[in-house]
Design a protein around this motif. Structure first.
Motif, short mmCIF file in Angstrom:
data_model
loop_
_atom_site.label_atom_id
_atom_site.label_comp_id
_atom_site.label_asym_id
_atom_site.label_seq_id
_atom_site.Cartn_x
_atom_site.Cartn_y
_atom_site.Cartn_z
N TYR A 4 0.28 21.46 98.55
CA TYR A 4 0.05 23.21 98.23
C TYR A 4 0.30 23.35 96.49
O TYR A 4 0.88 22.58 95.87
N LEU A 5 -0.36 24.45 96.16
CA LEU A 5 -0.11 24.87 94.68
C LEU A 5 1.13 25.73 94.55
O LEU A 5 1.37 26.69 95.10
N ASP A 6 1.89 25.19 93.77
CA ASP A 6 3.22 25.90 93.50
C ASP A 6 3.05 27.01 92.25
O ASP A 6 3.01 26.44 91.03
N GLU A 7 3.00 28.09 92.73
CA GLU A 7 2.59 29.21 91.79
C GLU A 7 3.78 29.74 91.10
O GLU A 7 3.70 30.71 90.25
N GLU A 8 5.01 29.35 91.57
CA GLU A 8 6.36 29.76 91.06
C GLU A 8 6.65 29.16 89.70
O GLU A 8 7.57 29.57 89.03
N ILE A 9 5.92 28.10 89.20
CA ILE A 9 6.40 27.20 88.18
C ILE A 9 5.02 27.43 87.13
O ILE A 9 3.93 27.71 87.51
N GLU A 10 5.35 27.70 85.84
CA GLU A 10 4.45 27.57 84.83
C GLU A 10 4.42 26.33 83.93
O GLU A 10 5.44 26.02 83.40
N PRO A 11 3.10 25.81 83.96
CA PRO A 11 2.07 25.96 84.50
C PRO A 11 2.05 25.58 86.02
O PRO A 11 2.78 24.82 86.19
N ASN A 12 1.25 26.12 86.60
CA ASN A 12 1.20 26.06 88.21
C ASN A 12 0.77 24.32 88.29
O ASN A 12 0.15 23.74 87.67
N GLU A 13 1.48 23.75 89.41
CA GLU A 13 1.38 22.44 89.71
C GLU A 13 1.19 22.14 91.28
O GLU A 13 1.61 23.02 91.94
N TRP A 14 0.46 20.97 91.48
CA TRP A 14 0.26 20.79 92.76
C TRP A 14 1.39 19.87 93.48
O TRP A 14 1.58 18.94 92.65
N VAL A 15 2.00 20.37 94.50
CA VAL A 15 2.88 19.66 95.11
C VAL A 15 2.69 18.77 96.59
O VAL A 15 2.13 19.43 97.27
N TYR A 41 4.60 15.90 92.11
CA TYR A 41 4.03 17.02 91.24
C TYR A 41 2.87 16.29 90.71
O TYR A 41 2.78 15.59 90.02
N PHE A 42 1.72 17.22 90.60
CA PHE A 42 0.26 16.83 89.82
C PHE A 42 -0.17 17.91 89.12
O PHE A 42 -0.20 19.32 89.74
N LYS A 43 -0.67 17.68 88.11
CA LYS A 43 -1.32 18.91 87.27
C LYS A 43 -2.49 19.35 87.87
O LYS A 43 -2.88 20.65 87.53
N THR A 44 -3.25 18.60 88.37
CA THR A 44 -4.55 19.19 89.02
C THR A 44 -4.76 18.91 90.55
O THR A 44 -4.19 17.89 91.08
N GLN A 45 -5.45 19.74 91.20
CA GLN A 45 -5.70 19.64 92.50
C GLN A 45 -6.45 18.20 92.93
O GLN A 45 -6.23 17.43 93.73
N ALA A 46 -7.35 17.87 92.13
CA ALA A 46 -8.13 16.91 92.35
C ALA A 46 -7.41 15.53 92.20
O ALA A 46 -7.29 14.50 93.14
N LEU A 47 -6.25 15.36 91.20
CA LEU A 47 -5.17 14.40 91.35
C LEU A 47 -4.42 14.31 92.43
O LEU A 47 -4.15 13.31 93.15
#
Length: 133
Positions: free
Chosen positions: A62-73, A38-44
C-alpha cells in the motif's frame, strides 16, 4: 521470571521477544509475524512484491500517505514460532531483498494474544452471558 539471555539476547529482537514473554504471550504458539519494507516508487515495490510472491511469501502492498514523501510499503506475513534466531535470519533475508530492489527494511512486529483462563460469570451482565453462550 529470570531472563535467559541465550533465548532473549540483549538487543532489539531479544528485548521485544522478552517483553512478549513477560506480557504473558505464549511463545510456544505459532504467530503471524509481519516484516515491513519501504520503497520510494510503486514500480520498485511491485517488482519486490512479485519477487516475494515467487518466493511463496504472503504479502500486502500500500501507499503510506501519512509520511512525507509518500512511500510504498510491503508487509510480508510469516507464520512461525517467534524464536530469536529465526527472526534474525528472516530479517537478514528481507533486508537483502529490500536492498536488492532499492528499498529499505523497516522491522517486524506481531499481534499478541494473552488469554485469561479464568472465566468468572460475575464479570458479565445477563445479556453479555447470553451472547457468549
Amino acid at each position: 521470571m529470570t531472563r535467559d539471555f541465550e533465548q532473549f539476547p540483549d538487543d532489539d529482537n531479544g528485548n521485544l521477544l522478552w517483553q512478549m514473554q513477560e506480557d504473558g504471550d505464549d511463545l510456544d504458539e505459532v504467530h503471524e509475524i509481519e516484516f515491513s519494507m519501504y520503497f520510494k516508487t510503486q514500480a520498485l515495490a511491485e517488482k519486490c512484491a512479485l519477487h516475494l510472491l515467487l518466493e511463496e511469501q504472503k504479502v500486502s502492498m500500500y501507499l503510506d500517505e501519512e509520511i512525507e514523501p509518500n512511500e510504498w510499503v510491503i508487509t510480508v506475513f510469516v507464520n512461525l514460532l517467534p524464536e530469536y534466531t529465526d527472526i534474525v535470519d528472516l530479517e537478514e533475508w528481507f533486508n537483502k531483498i529490500a536492498t536488492e530492489f532499492n528499498g529499505e527494511y523497516d522491522g517486524w512486529g506481531c499481534t499478541t494474544y494473552v488469554f485469561d483462563d479464568a472465566f468468572d460469570e460475575d464479570d458479565f451482565t445477563e445479556e453479555e452471558l447470553g451472547e457468549l453462550k
